[in-house]
Design an enzyme around this catalytic site. Structure first.
Site, PDB file in Angstrom:
ATOM      1  N   GLU A  92       0.870  -1.134  -0.101  1.00 49.30           N
ATOM      2  CA  GLU A  92       0.044   0.124   0.071  1.00 49.30           C
ATOM      3  C   GLU A  92       0.926   1.236  -0.130  1.00 49.30           C
ATOM      4  O   GLU A  92       1.618   1.548   0.663  1.00 49.30           O
ATOM      5  CB  GLU A  92      -0.823   0.032   1.177  1.00 49.30           C
ATOM      6  CG  GLU A  92      -1.768  -1.183   1.225  1.00 49.30           C
ATOM      7  CD  GLU A  92      -2.751  -1.180   0.068  1.00 49.30           C
ATOM      8  OE1 GLU A  92      -3.154  -0.247  -0.564  1.00 49.30           O
ATOM      9  OE2 GLU A  92      -3.434  -2.488  -0.091  1.00 49.30           O
ATOM     10  N   CYS A 159      -6.755  -2.340   8.789  1.00 49.27           N
ATOM     11  CA  CYS A 159      -5.458  -2.212   7.808  1.00 49.27           C
ATOM     12  C   CYS A 159      -4.686  -0.490   7.616  1.00 49.27           C
ATOM     13  O   CYS A 159      -3.765  -0.130   7.799  1.00 49.27           O
ATOM     14  CB  CYS A 159      -5.328  -3.153   6.848  1.00 49.27           C
ATOM     15  SG  CYS A 159      -5.344  -4.605   7.071  1.00 49.27           S
ATOM     16  N   HIS A 178      -0.514  -5.930   2.423  1.00 55.15           N
ATOM     17  CA  HIS A 178      -1.651  -6.819   2.434  1.00 55.15           C
ATOM     18  C   HIS A 178      -1.228  -8.100   1.843  1.00 55.15           C
ATOM     19  O   HIS A 178      -0.720  -8.227   0.762  1.00 55.15           O
ATOM     20  CB  HIS A 178      -2.829  -6.222   1.583  1.00 55.15           C
ATOM     21  CG  HIS A 178      -3.622  -5.509   2.264  1.00 55.15           C
ATOM     22  ND1 HIS A 178      -3.980  -4.037   1.937  1.00 55.15           N
ATOM     23  CD2 HIS A 178      -4.454  -6.035   3.463  1.00 55.15           C
ATOM     24  CE1 HIS A 178      -4.723  -3.756   2.890  1.00 55.15           C
ATOM     25  NE2 HIS A 178      -5.396  -4.749   3.651  1.00 55.15           N
TER      26      HIS A 178
END
Length: 223
Positions: A92, A159, A178
């Site tokens: 991310e 998250c 992830h």
């Protein structure tokens, strides 16, 4: 003898995985994180590697994550979470402060659906995520069917919430990964992939640090 004794202590690298939550009684993130080869990482990079399981609650993130930064001042912080839609390692690039409407393990949301950590509405990591993904994929062997991709949507749940919390402290050495569920990658595959991501992040940080020192030296020469 110098007063500063910091040289006697190895830099700390922190990697967190999440505990169980709805539909994930066994969380693939922690199953992979806990199998990371600590000895290999520590010997290669001369660091102390700390692996931690974080409960899937907003309150625990608010309490523990800032304390981890304050206590350990990590060289690198990597948070890991599971994604039911991920087909590979998904790195991310950013996290948002607002929009957290999904209930946590205790069926709670943050006040005003907003992370209390101070920062802009959206924070980005300064690690070169696309470069990490390219180096990860270029280094794959023919037998290794894992791959890594970059993402700008961390999901507006725990998250992204934990990512924003850490990015607000220091976005130069924070990353969120992830991982897919265990039917896509086994815990062993997840661990090996996370080890490679760790290596690439630490190499990048060391390269940037060396480049910074060289720039400082050049400026001194011109002074």
């Amino acid at each position: 003898m110098p007063d500063d004794m910091d040289f006697m202590f190895k830099p700390i690298v922190l990697v967190t995985g999440f505990g169980p939550f709805v539909n994930h009684p066994v969380n693939a993130s922690w199953e992979g994180v806990k199998l990371i080869n600590k000895d290999e990482i520590e010997k290669k990079h001369n660091v102390e590697l700390v692996l931690l399981e974080i409960p899937v609650t907003y309150e625990n993130v608010d309490e523990f994550v800032p304390a981890l930064w304050e206590t350990h001042t990590p060289k690198l912080m990597i948070h890991v979470g599971v994604s039911c839609i991920a087909e590979c390692f998904t790195l991310e690039m950013q996290a948002h402060r607002k929009g957290y409407q999904r209930m946590d393990y205790f069926e709670k949301c943050p006040a005003n659906h907003t992370c209390p950590a101070e920062g802009a509405i959206r924070l980005h990591t300064k690690l070169n995520v696309e470069r990490i993904c390219k180096e990860f994929n270029d280094g794959n062997s023919h037998e290794d069917n894992t791959k890594a991709v970059a993402s700008k949507d961390a999901g507006r749940y725990l998250c992204e919430y934990i990512y924003y919390t850490s990015l607000s402290v220091d976005n130069t050495r924070t990353l969120f990964v992830h991982v897919p569920d265990s039917h896509v990658y086994s815990a062993e595959q997840t661990a090996r992939g996370l080890e490679r991501i760790l290596h690439l992040c630490l190499d990048q940080l060391n390269d940037d640090q060396l480049a910074g020192k060289m720039n400082d030296a050049n400026l001194d020469d011109k002074a």
